[in-house]
Design a protein around this motif. Structure first.
Motif: not given
Length: 133
Positions: A96-97, A103-105, A116-118, A121-126
């Protein structure tokens, strides 16, 4: 007191303190709440925090951040996304953006709690815990 959703309780306490124009809010601690607090501090949404581990569970004292002239809080909205009854997970491609990047998720990933941005960049979900803007 038994609480079924401690993250929602954490967000509600912060939200209520902002509406009442409190400077400091005290919240029962847990490891996940501590990590969310660190993310909020790193992104500039809160002024400061302190972990108090004198009692068994411990507490988190959060100093809320307000604009010096207009007295408007740095946190406009705190919204819980993933709930105990309906968990919300996001992969890298469906991340999500919040407010088109303003803002941040906050996500709970296998590498820890992060924005969400980090995670992108690390190419992982959660699990998407909450939105902050």
């Amino acid at each position: 007191m038994m609480n079924t959703d401690p993250i929602a309780d954490y967000l509600t306490r912060v939200r209520n303190a902002i509406k009442a124009n409190h400077r400091v809010v005290e919240i029962p601690a847990s490891n996940l709440k501590k990590e969310i607090t660190k993310v909020l501090f790193d992104k500039g949404y809160i002024a400061n925090y302190k972990f108090d581990d004198n009692i068994v569970q411990g507490t988190i004292k959060i100093a809320l951040k307000y604009h010096p002239i207009t007295k408007v809080s740095a946190i406009r909205t705190l919204a819980r996304v993933s709930k105990p009854g309906l968990r919300k997970y996001a992969g890298v491609e469906k991340m999500p953006r919040v407010l088109n990047g303003l803002g941040i998720a906050i996500l709970s990933t296998s590498k820890g709690v992060m924005t969400d941005k980090e995670a992108r960049n690390l190419n992982i979900g959660g699990e998407v815990l909450c939105y902050v803007y």
